[in-house]
Write an enzyme that holds these catalytic residues in place. Structure first.
Site, PDB file in Angstrom:
ATOM      1  N   LYS A  82       0.872  -1.180   0.000  1.00 50.03           N
ATOM      2  CA  LYS A  82       0.000   0.000   0.000  1.00 50.03           C
ATOM      3  C   LYS A  82       0.903   1.223   0.000  1.00 50.03           C
ATOM      4  CE  LYS A  82      -4.486   1.052   0.650  1.00 50.03           C
ATOM      5  NZ  LYS A  82      -5.695   0.356   0.195  1.00 50.03           N
ATOM      6  N   GLY A 178     -25.593   2.156   3.444  1.00 55.62           N
ATOM      7  CA  GLY A 178     -24.734   2.759   2.430  1.00 55.62           C
ATOM      8  C   GLY A 178     -25.056   2.280   1.040  1.00 55.62           C
ATOM      9  N   GLY A 180     -23.896   3.351  -1.954  1.00 59.25           N
ATOM     10  CA  GLY A 180     -22.950   3.932  -2.902  1.00 59.25           C
ATOM     11  C   GLY A 180     -22.669   2.961  -4.036  1.00 59.25           C
ATOM     12  N   HIS A 181     -21.440   2.998  -4.551  1.00 53.89           N
ATOM     13  CA  HIS A 181     -21.089   2.148  -5.692  1.00 53.89           C
ATOM     14  C   HIS A 181     -21.346   0.676  -5.402  1.00 53.89           C
ATOM     15  CE1 HIS A 181     -18.843   5.795  -6.765  1.00 53.89           C
ATOM     16  NE2 HIS A 181     -19.095   5.396  -7.995  1.00 53.89           N
ATOM     17  N   VAL A 182     -20.898   0.217  -4.239  1.00 51.69           N
ATOM     18  CA  VAL A 182     -21.060  -1.197  -3.898  1.00 51.69           C
ATOM     19  C   VAL A 182     -22.475  -1.466  -3.391  1.00 51.69           C
ATOM     20  CG1 VAL A 182     -20.256  -3.059  -2.381  1.00 51.69           C
ATOM     21  CG2 VAL A 182     -18.603  -1.449  -3.366  1.00 51.69           C
ATOM     22  N   TYR A 184     -25.410  -0.021  -3.655  1.00 52.00           N
ATOM     23  CA  TYR A 184     -26.568   0.032  -4.552  1.00 52.00           C
ATOM     24  C   TYR A 184     -26.660  -1.247  -5.390  1.00 52.00           C
ATOM     25  CZ  TYR A 184     -29.497   1.133  -8.500  1.00 52.00           C
ATOM     26  OH  TYR A 184     -30.467   1.056  -9.454  1.00 52.00           O
TER      27      TYR A 184
HETATM   28  P1  NAD Z   1     -19.155   5.045  -1.982  1.00 53.29           P
HETATM   29  O1  NAD Z   1     -18.489   6.280  -1.490  1.00 53.29           O
HETATM   30  O2  NAD Z   1     -19.579   4.956  -3.411  1.00 53.29           O
HETATM   31  O3  NAD Z   1     -20.451   4.720  -1.094  1.00 53.29           O
HETATM   32  C1  NAD Z   1     -20.521   4.920   0.269  1.00 53.29           C
HETATM   33  C2  NAD Z   1     -21.969   5.263   0.588  1.00 53.29           C
HETATM   34  O4  NAD Z   1     -22.124   5.304   2.007  1.00 53.29           O
HETATM   35  C3  NAD Z   1     -22.396   6.622   0.059  1.00 53.29           C
HETATM   36  O5  NAD Z   1     -23.636   6.515  -0.597  1.00 53.29           O
HETATM   37  C4  NAD Z   1     -22.485   7.477   1.335  1.00 53.29           C
HETATM   38  O6  NAD Z   1     -23.446   8.518   1.227  1.00 53.29           O
HETATM   39  C5  NAD Z   1     -22.896   6.432   2.335  1.00 53.29           C
HETATM   40  N1  NAD Z   1     -22.654   6.778   3.736  1.00 53.29           N
HETATM   41  C6  NAD Z   1     -21.663   7.522   4.271  1.00 53.29           C
HETATM   42  N2  NAD Z   1     -21.819   7.619   5.606  1.00 53.29           N
HETATM   43  C7  NAD Z   1     -22.929   6.895   5.920  1.00 53.29           C
HETATM   44  C8  NAD Z   1     -23.591   6.596   7.128  1.00 53.29           C
HETATM   45  N3  NAD Z   1     -23.178   7.078   8.312  1.00 53.29           N
HETATM   46  N4  NAD Z   1     -24.692   5.805   7.090  1.00 53.29           N
HETATM   47  C9  NAD Z   1     -25.155   5.329   5.913  1.00 53.29           C
HETATM   48  N5  NAD Z   1     -24.561   5.585   4.720  1.00 53.29           N
HETATM   49  C10 NAD Z   1     -23.450   6.371   4.731  1.00 53.29           C
HETATM   50  O7  NAD Z   1     -18.150   3.853  -1.608  1.00 53.29           O
HETATM   51  P2  NAD Z   1     -18.147   2.377  -2.207  1.00 53.29           P
HETATM   52  O8  NAD Z   1     -17.135   2.301  -3.299  1.00 53.29           O
HETATM   53  O9  NAD Z   1     -19.534   1.918  -2.428  1.00 53.29           O
HETATM   54  O10 NAD Z   1     -17.523   1.586  -0.968  1.00 53.29           O
HETATM   55  C11 NAD Z   1     -18.304   1.282   0.181  1.00 53.29           C
HETATM   56  C12 NAD Z   1     -17.448   0.538   1.194  1.00 53.29           C
HETATM   57  O11 NAD Z   1     -16.927  -0.645   0.589  1.00 53.29           O
HETATM   58  C13 NAD Z   1     -16.232   1.303   1.704  1.00 53.29           C
HETATM   59  O12 NAD Z   1     -15.969   0.918   3.041  1.00 53.29           O
HETATM   60  C14 NAD Z   1     -15.113   0.819   0.801  1.00 53.29           C
HETATM   61  O13 NAD Z   1     -13.852   0.960   1.414  1.00 53.29           O
HETATM   62  C15 NAD Z   1     -15.491  -0.634   0.670  1.00 53.29           C
HETATM   63  N6  NAD Z   1     -14.969  -1.288  -0.532  1.00 53.29           N
HETATM   64  C16 NAD Z   1     -15.272  -0.842  -1.762  1.00 53.29           C
HETATM   65  C17 NAD Z   1     -14.797  -1.502  -2.889  1.00 53.29           C
HETATM   66  C18 NAD Z   1     -15.152  -1.043  -4.277  1.00 53.29           C
HETATM   67  O14 NAD Z   1     -14.958  -1.821  -5.231  1.00 53.29           O
HETATM   68  N7  NAD Z   1     -15.685   0.155  -4.451  1.00 53.29           N
HETATM   69  C19 NAD Z   1     -13.957  -2.634  -2.736  1.00 53.29           C
HETATM   70  C20 NAD Z   1     -13.672  -3.101  -1.444  1.00 53.29           C
HETATM   71  C21 NAD Z   1     -14.175  -2.413  -0.357  1.00 53.29           C
END
Ligand code: NAD
Length: 343
Positions: A82, A178, A180-182, A184
């Protein structure tokens, strides 16, 4: 002499830690290579306004070690590493800084491959790529998060099979935090599979969309821990499995994509004692790194979907071993990783 780095709990025999600075661009970065037994170390580059250099060192060591475990359990031919850049990603970032990081990676000769992370973007990685080929996930071949969501879904399938002896989500309720990307995309899959959804997000638009598209029930962000649900799916923040939430959760299965879900390692044992089946975060959320690794190594992508789906089989093994040995699932996940990378 004050011991600091070597005694850090996450130093854990890191192979190499490099402090990279470049005065013209103002780059101050730390690159940590934890273990390369299985292949070049891969893990994202985080940019963060660390309060101190010691905090940045601790963070990079913790994250780098974590990548070794995640990549090993995912069955990828890569090790763990990292990097962190010290600075405010909103105000301090320049293309020259990322080019200077690229030069530092080039000097490492491919022992560490970077990618985007919190505070960095595909555009920043494109700037890194001006100076080195040791960079992945440039964003030109798609977002990895649908693969993370797929891994979460097959992981949840393995968890309900183990805990409820069920193959179907019909009639089960999922509390999903949450969207977000994951979150939804995971919610979409759960809805299609017949689960009832209760959701929370700080973003009003996101919850409205889930309400309209999936008929989800919406609750306040802090109320998600109290709802009547069978499965809790953390997909936003870390550390949501802590003494407070574990005293409130009614769900008996935890399966979500967020990183660092356990506030402390002891929370794994508390889950076990409470009869909560916890799908270890770094096992269930590895779909994204699988996708990024396939891209970086130009592995034919026809096997990628099946590789992500193997997360379900790995979790089934984790759950069975945890039961047989009477230890937390988080401990078994660590052991499986160590059996693979400590050769
Ligand atoms: P993202 O930023 O797209 O989504 C996060 C969502 O959480 C957002 O919609 C945000 O508004 C919401 N959020 C923030 N605070 C909140 C709260 N207190 N209560 C409810 N919702 C809240 O991020 P992502 O890419 O979807 O990643 C989500 C999690 O998964 C993170 O912890 C990330 O580290 C982990 N992750 C993501 C990936 C990936 O491929 N994107 C891979 C491994 C791990």
């Amino acid at each position: 002499m004050t011991a600091f780095v070597f005694n850090e709990v996450n130093f854990d025999n890191h192979e190499q830690v490099v402090f990279a600075s470049e005065p013209k661009s103002g780059l101050r970065a730390i690159i940590a290579v934890h273990n390369t037994n299985l292949g070049p170390a891969m893990g994202g580059c985080r940019m963060w306004n660390y309060a101190s250099e010691a905090e940045a060192v601790r963070d990079v060591l913790r994250l780098s070690r974590g990548m070794t475990y995640k990549n090993a359990v995912a069955g990828l031919p890569i090790g763990g590493g990292k990097s962190v850049m010290i600075g405010n990603p909103k105000t301090d970032k320049t293309p020259a800084m990322f080019e200077a990081l690229g030069e530092a990676l080039e000097r490492l000769g491919g022992r560490y491959v970077t990618a985007e992370d919190i505070g960095t973007s595909p555009q920043d990685m494109a700037n890194v790529a001006h100076k080195t080929r040791y960079v992945a996930g440039l964003g030109d071949r798609g977002d990895p998060s649908p693969f993370t969501a797929l891994g979460c879904f097959v992981g949840a399938q393995a968890a309900i099979k183990h805990h409820f002896k069920r193959d179907s989500f019909d009639g089960l309720t999922v509390a999903l935090q949450g969207l977000g990307h994951v979150g939804y995309d995971y919610a979409r899959r759960l809805h299609q599979a017949g689960a009832k959804l209760i959701v929370s997000d700080i973003d009003a638009q996101s919850v409205k969309r889930a309400q309209e598209e999936f008929g989800a029930q919406v609750v306040d962000v802090n109320a998600i821990y109290d709802v009547d649900a069978d499965l809790y799916a953390p997909c936003a923040l870390g550390a949501t499995l802590n003494p407070d939430t574990l005293s409130r959760l009614k769900a008996k299965v935890v399966a979500g994509g967020a990183n660092n879900q356990l506030a402390t390692p002891e929370m794994g044992e508390i889950c076990r004692q409470k009869g909560i089946l916890y799908a270890p975060d770094f096992v269930i959320n590895a779909g994204g790194i699988i996708k990024v690794c396939y891209e970086y190594m130009s592995t034919p992508e026809d096997g990628m979907d099946a590789h992500v789906r193997r997360i379900g089989e790995t979790l089934a093994e984790v759950f069975a071993r945890a039961d047989a040995e009477g230890v937390p699932t988080s401990v078994i996940a660590d052991r499986i990783a160590e059996e693979r990378f400590k050769k």
